[in-house]
Scaffold this active site. Sequence first.
Site, mmCIF file in Angstrom:
data_model
loop_
_atom_site.group_PDB
_atom_site.id
_atom_site.type_symbol
_atom_site.label_atom_id
_atom_site.label_comp_id
_atom_site.label_asym_id
_atom_site.label_seq_id
_atom_site.Cartn_x
_atom_site.Cartn_y
_atom_site.Cartn_z
ATOM 1 N N GLU A 1 43.103 37.784 40.216
ATOM 2 C CA GLU A 1 42.656 36.828 39.197
ATOM 3 C C GLU A 1 43.806 36.438 38.270
ATOM 4 O OE1 GLU A 1 39.280 39.834 39.969
ATOM 5 O OE2 GLU A 1 41.458 39.850 39.815
ATOM 6 N N CYS B 1 37.995 43.184 36.850
ATOM 7 C CA CYS B 1 38.061 44.284 35.887
ATOM 8 C C CYS B 1 37.987 43.707 34.469
ATOM 9 C CB CYS B 1 39.351 45.067 36.077
ATOM 10 S SG CYS B 1 40.829 44.169 35.536
#
Length: 152
Positions: free
Chosen positions: A81, A107
């Site tokens: 990401e 996360c």
Amino acid sequence: MHERLPWPDYFMRIAHLVAQRSTCTRRAVGAIAVKDKRVLATGYNGVPTNIAHCEDVGCIRDKMGIPSGERHELCRGLHAEQNVIIQAATHSLDLKGCDIYCTTKPCILCTKMLINCEVQNIYFSENYPDELSEAMLDEAGVNYVYMQGDYS
């Protein structure tokens, strides 16, 4: 005649294909940013440009005995990401309103970044236990969807 893939499955399959570029020895993760049914950026987990890959020099987290999901800062690599965000920024692309397709649920670090990018939806096909991540997504109004299925 074959059955045409629905858009979400199509994009998740692309995220899984991107994950095959990962150089992480622990987990291969891929992510893509999509807007108006167009892929804007891709990312996979691995070390920054011009740094030796973990698959070549070993995993610092393994050497230090750090369990998955802990001490994210003690890693040579970037998350998929993060690399999507960096690639978009490098090419002057705005991720506001995008959908993010990830092979693994982001996360907490990546979640905060994606919230600040003002992404609209996050789709993932592998769960990752992080209650704070979910709480922050809920509070920020970012939709997240667990997509079960075979995307290989």
